[in-house]
Scaffold this motif. Structure first.
Motif, PDB file in Angstrom:
ATOM      1  N   LYS A 140      46.977  25.739  43.832  1.00  8.53           N
ATOM      2  CA  LYS A 140      45.140  25.580  44.037  1.00  8.53           C
ATOM      3  C   LYS A 140      44.891  25.198  43.440  1.00  8.53           C
ATOM      4  O   LYS A 140      44.369  25.204  42.210  1.00  8.53           O
ATOM      5  CB  LYS A 140      45.453  26.960  44.879  1.00  8.53           C
ATOM      6  N   LEU A 192      40.560  23.801  49.709  1.00 16.55           N
ATOM      7  CA  LEU A 192      42.592  22.500  50.991  1.00 16.55           C
ATOM      8  C   LEU A 192      43.928  24.004  50.296  1.00 16.55           C
ATOM      9  O   LEU A 192      44.501  23.328  51.763  1.00 16.55           O
ATOM     10  CB  LEU A 192      42.683  21.444  50.078  1.00 16.55           C
ATOM     11  N   ASP A 230      43.764  27.350  50.229  1.00 10.52           N
ATOM     12  CA  ASP A 230      43.454  28.241  50.657  1.00 10.52           C
ATOM     13  C   ASP A 230      44.048  27.398  52.660  1.00 10.52           C
ATOM     14  O   ASP A 230      44.552  28.171  52.738  1.00 10.52           O
ATOM     15  CB  ASP A 230      42.036  28.475  51.173  1.00 10.52           C
ATOM     16  N   ILE A 264      31.117  31.144  42.602  1.00  7.91           N
ATOM     17  CA  ILE A 264      32.272  31.259  42.283  1.00  7.91           C
ATOM     18  C   ILE A 264      33.066  29.913  42.574  1.00  7.91           C
ATOM     19  O   ILE A 264      32.839  29.521  43.763  1.00  7.91           O
ATOM     20  CB  ILE A 264      33.507  32.188  42.935  1.00  7.91           C
ATOM     21  N   ARG A 314      33.693  24.824  41.816  1.00  8.82           N
ATOM     22  CA  ARG A 314      33.668  24.431  41.123  1.00  8.82           C
ATOM     23  C   ARG A 314      32.617  23.475  40.058  1.00  8.82           C
ATOM     24  O   ARG A 314      31.403  23.711  41.617  1.00  8.82           O
ATOM     25  CB  ARG A 314      34.890  23.019  42.249  1.00  8.82           C
ATOM     26  N   LEU A 365      31.550  32.521  37.700  1.00  7.69           N
ATOM     27  CA  LEU A 365      32.887  31.887  37.138  1.00  7.69           C
ATOM     28  C   LEU A 365      33.279  30.714  37.993  1.00  7.69           C
ATOM     29  O   LEU A 365      33.472  30.125  39.547  1.00  7.69           O
ATOM     30  CB  LEU A 365      33.597  33.456  38.507  1.00  7.69           C
ATOM     31  N   GLY A 366      33.711  29.855  36.927  1.00  5.15           N
ATOM     32  CA  GLY A 366      33.962  28.686  37.449  1.00  5.15           C
ATOM     33  C   GLY A 366      34.218  27.779  36.539  1.00  5.15           C
ATOM     34  O   GLY A 366      34.574  27.896  35.159  1.00  5.15           O
ATOM     35  N   TYR A 415      39.428  29.466  35.403  1.00  2.00           N
ATOM     36  CA  TYR A 415      39.920  29.692  36.520  1.00  2.00           C
ATOM     37  C   TYR A 415      40.668  31.251  36.671  1.00  2.00           C
ATOM     38  O   TYR A 415      41.364  30.848  36.267  1.00  2.00           O
ATOM     39  CB  TYR A 415      40.818  27.970  37.399  1.00  2.00           C
ATOM     40  N   ASP A 416      40.218  31.660  37.011  1.00  2.00           N
ATOM     41  CA  ASP A 416      41.322  33.678  37.647  1.00  2.00           C
ATOM     42  C   ASP A 416      40.703  33.613  39.104  1.00  2.00           C
ATOM     43  O   ASP A 416      39.304  34.159  39.797  1.00  2.00           O
ATOM     44  CB  ASP A 416      39.913  34.716  36.906  1.00  2.00           C
ATOM     45  N   TYR A 425      33.709  38.852  45.040  1.00  2.00           N
ATOM     46  CA  TYR A 425      33.683  39.436  46.949  1.00  2.00           C
ATOM     47  C   TYR A 425      33.588  40.439  46.470  1.00  2.00           C
ATOM     48  O   TYR A 425      32.411  40.968  47.034  1.00  2.00           O
ATOM     49  CB  TYR A 425      34.756  38.498  47.414  1.00  2.00           C
ATOM     50  N   GLY A 461      33.666  24.935  53.447  1.00  2.00           N
ATOM     51  CA  GLY A 461      33.081  26.846  52.699  1.00  2.00           C
ATOM     52  C   GLY A 461      33.860  27.835  52.951  1.00  2.00           C
ATOM     53  O   GLY A 461      33.590  27.590  54.336  1.00  2.00           O
ATOM     54  N   ASN A 463      34.144  30.480  50.692  1.00  2.00           N
ATOM     55  CA  ASN A 463      33.734  30.997  49.895  1.00  2.00           C
ATOM     56  C   ASN A 463      32.390  32.235  50.921  1.00  2.00           C
ATOM     57  O   ASN A 463      32.745  33.993  51.034  1.00  2.00           O
ATOM     58  CB  ASN A 463      32.930  31.224  48.921  1.00  2.00           C
TER      59      ASN A 463
HETATM   60  P1  ADP Z   1      35.813  24.061  47.592  1.00  2.00           P
HETATM   61  O1  ADP Z   1      37.626  23.604  47.833  1.00  2.00           O
HETATM   62  O2  ADP Z   1      34.980  22.465  47.510  1.00  2.00           O
HETATM   63  O3  ADP Z   1      36.448  24.099  46.143  1.00  2.00           O
HETATM   64  P2  ADP Z   1      35.720  26.364  49.186  1.00  2.00           P
HETATM   65  O4  ADP Z   1      34.907  26.584  49.361  1.00  2.00           O
HETATM   66  O5  ADP Z   1      36.502  25.124  50.255  1.00  2.00           O
HETATM   67  O6  ADP Z   1      35.000  24.872  48.253  1.00  2.00           O
HETATM   68  O7  ADP Z   1      36.950  26.958  48.500  1.00  2.00           O
HETATM   69  C1  ADP Z   1      36.989  26.674  47.144  1.00  2.00           C
HETATM   70  C2  ADP Z   1      37.854  28.153  46.890  1.00  2.00           C
HETATM   71  O8  ADP Z   1      38.225  28.055  45.710  1.00  2.00           O
HETATM   72  C3  ADP Z   1      37.792  29.275  46.907  1.00  2.00           C
HETATM   73  O9  ADP Z   1      38.811  30.180  47.528  1.00  2.00           O
HETATM   74  C4  ADP Z   1      37.411  30.221  45.670  1.00  2.00           C
HETATM   75  O10 ADP Z   1      37.245  31.514  46.124  1.00  2.00           O
HETATM   76  C5  ADP Z   1      38.720  29.837  45.020  1.00  2.00           C
HETATM   77  N1  ADP Z   1      37.598  29.222  43.719  1.00  2.00           N
HETATM   78  C6  ADP Z   1      37.061  28.317  42.975  1.00  2.00           C
HETATM   79  N2  ADP Z   1      36.570  28.144  41.818  1.00  2.00           N
HETATM   80  C7  ADP Z   1      37.256  29.229  41.707  1.00  2.00           C
HETATM   81  C8  ADP Z   1      37.844  29.773  40.329  1.00  2.00           C
HETATM   82  N3  ADP Z   1      36.846  29.216  39.355  1.00  2.00           N
HETATM   83  N4  ADP Z   1      38.016  31.078  39.822  1.00  2.00           N
HETATM   84  C9  ADP Z   1      39.043  31.159  40.764  1.00  2.00           C
HETATM   85  N5  ADP Z   1      38.627  31.508  42.176  1.00  2.00           N
HETATM   86  C10 ADP Z   1      37.868  30.117  42.652  1.00  2.00           C
END
Ligand code: ADP
Length: 469
Positions: free
Chosen positions: A15, A19, A21, A293, A295, A323-324, A351-352, A360, A376, A378
């Motif tokens: 992951k 995508l 998820d 949370i 990227r 967190l990012g 990433y955690d 959340y 999205g 989150n």
């Molecule tokens: P994108 O696919 O554009 O990154 P989304 O909102 O569709 O954004 O999905 C982000 C997913 O990645 C969520 O499940 C979010 O919790 C997870 N995520 C993103 N960054 C981190 C992080 N640094 N640590 C843990 N989970 C993260």
């Protein structure tokens, strides 16, 4: 009906973002609805593949131009994820400790070719091949244009665009890596002088979906160069909102949480999670906690975070947690900010997954000031966990969050992505938090909003059906 999904990511194996998820959940719901859905993804060298057991079910070789590479198809022995998962192992190319890097062109071409070579040997061919983003974008072209894959020519293909910013462009000097095709049709892989896998998929797939209806409309105006193409192909395009995995993202059973809770026990449950978060990251439990949370990229508005947090934290009555990871400069600025706002701000750069779930469940508000947000996830996780989303009204955020000023509204929305717009939205959050009666009422309400995959999985099924009549 047998649906074969192909994707670079799939939760829980690999992951990077949403995508994974989506591809880890949608097939499960399609199976639950009585159809057969399966996933083919690359076999990476990561914690998951190191710790789990796999069996080899197919061995062969693929060609990238003149070079030959052995590959294997593996299955996960103890899979209980609700769908069959197949992993393409090309040891020399795909088996790396990363998902994406500079060598994506060769790696994902090898993945696509290996998957199609294997598919050719199946007795029961898929009813629909469903590809996700540019990493699998050349599959519709290869299925319809490459002589090697003539047996797959009539299988309908669906492309889902999770993110149109990344298109997988590469130079025509590498065209020889693609299996032989009639060169008169090279236009089907070209977009303005480069080979563009996403553009090719838009041209060659039978249907194109985006992960929210608003994103589809927005892409016709701004799609990193593909606006005209999407407008021209609009007859075969449709937006279908993502769902969330109701089983994985459930505060009542989520094993990552410090304490589980339901709508009825939300106050106590969230208090325990917030206390854990605040004590671990030196934040004051009493203050409203705003969290991000994700990227750390421009699409998420991350470049504005250092200045925005600095401004918002002049107000000592709030706390912020991030967190990012994703951008060295922004990461350094976010780390530097810690010493100026000890006790009201903290950040975990990295990433955690576990920490994300606790955030959340523990933060009072989830910030999403995105410039671009295809769907999205989150905000939907935040809703399920009872954390109020503060979002920029764009893409899927626009389709899922209504401002508290509107009838029945439950989130905080802003139009601009600027330091002042985000700070003002945080101030509105603080005001809402002061009115605990209203805040608690909204919290209970949002936990009851159903964003499970049920409806969207069926929307996809209806789409496949329309192609197989
Ligand atoms: P994108 O696919 O554009 O990154 P989304 O909102 O569709 O954004 O999905 C982000 C997913 O990645 C969520 O499940 C979010 O919790 C997870 N995520 C993103 N960054 C981190 C992080 N640094 N640590 C843990 N989970 C993260």
């Amino acid at each position: 009906m047998k649906i074969t999904h192909l994707s670079a990511e799939c939760y829980p194996v690999a992951k990077v973002g949403g995508l994974a998820d989506v591809v880890g959940a949608l097939p499960k719901y399609q199976n639950d609805a009585g159809f057969t859905a399966e996933v083919i993804m690359p076999f990476y060298d990561n914690k998951f593949t190191q710790s789990e057991e796999f069996s080899v079910i197919f061995k062969s070789k693929l060609n990238l131009g003149k070079q030959e590479f052995p590959f294997e198809i593996k299955t996960w022995n103890h899979s209980n994820i609700g769908f069959n998962l197949y992993l393409v192992d090309v040891p020399e190319l795909l088996f790396k400790d990363y998902v994406y890097s500079m060598d994506d062109t060769d790696r994902f071409l090898a993945f696509q070719i290996a998957a199609l070579n294997w598919m050719l040997t199946w007795d029961e061919k898929p009813t629909t091949v469903h590809i996700h983003d540019h990493h699998t974008g050349l599959i519709p072209f290869m299925m319809t244009q490459c002589s090697d894959y003539a047996a797959l020519k009539n299988i309908p293909t669906v492309l889902t665009i999770h993110n149109a910013q990344y298109q997988g462009w590469f130079s025509h000097s590498k065209v020889g890596l693609i299996p032989e095709f009639n060169f008169a049709n090279v236009g089907l892989i070209d977009w303005f002088g480069n080979i563009n896998p996403l553009a090719s998929a838009i041209k060659c797939a039978w249907k194109v979906t985006t992960v929210s209806p608003s994103y589809m409309e927005e892409l016709k105006k701004a799609a990193n160069g593909l606006e005209g193409l999407l407008s021209a192909e609009s007859a075969k395009c449709v937006g279908i909102l993502n769902g969330i995995d109701w089983g994985v993202w459930n505060p009542e059973t989520d094993a990552y949480l410090v304490e589980n809770y339901s709508i009825n026990t939300v106050e106590k449950g969230r208090e325990v999670n917030k206390k854990w978060l605040c004590s671990r990251y030196n934040l004051n439990f009493e203050k409203p906690l705003f969290a991000f949370i994700g990227r750390l990229v421009g699409e998420k508005g991350a470049d504005l975070f250092p200045k925005t947090f600095e401004k918002a934290l002049q107000n000592e009555n709030i706390s912020i947690f991030l967190l990012g990871s994703g951008n060295d400069v922004v990461e350094a600025q976010l780390i530097a900010l810690k010493k100026d706002f000890e006790g009201t701000y903290n950040a975990f750069i990295g990433y955690d997954e576990k920490l994300a779930h606790i955030v959340y469940a523990g933060a009072d508000f989830i910030l999403m000031p995105s410039r671009v947000e295809p769907c999205g996830l989150n905000q939907m996780y935040a809703l399920r966990y009872g954390s109020i989303p503060i979002v920029r009204s764009i893409g899927g955020l626009k389709d899922t969050v209504t401002d508290i000023s509107e009838k029945g509204g439950f989130g905080i929305c802003h139009e601009e992505v600027t330091v002042s717009a985000i700070t003002e939205a945080i101030e509105r959050g603080e005001k809402l938090f002061e009115n605990q009666e209203k805040y608690q009422k909204i919290r209970k309400k949002i936990m009851g909003i159903n964003h499970s995959w049920d409806a969207s999985a069926l929307a996809y099924i209806n789409l496949y059906k329309s192609l197989n009549q």
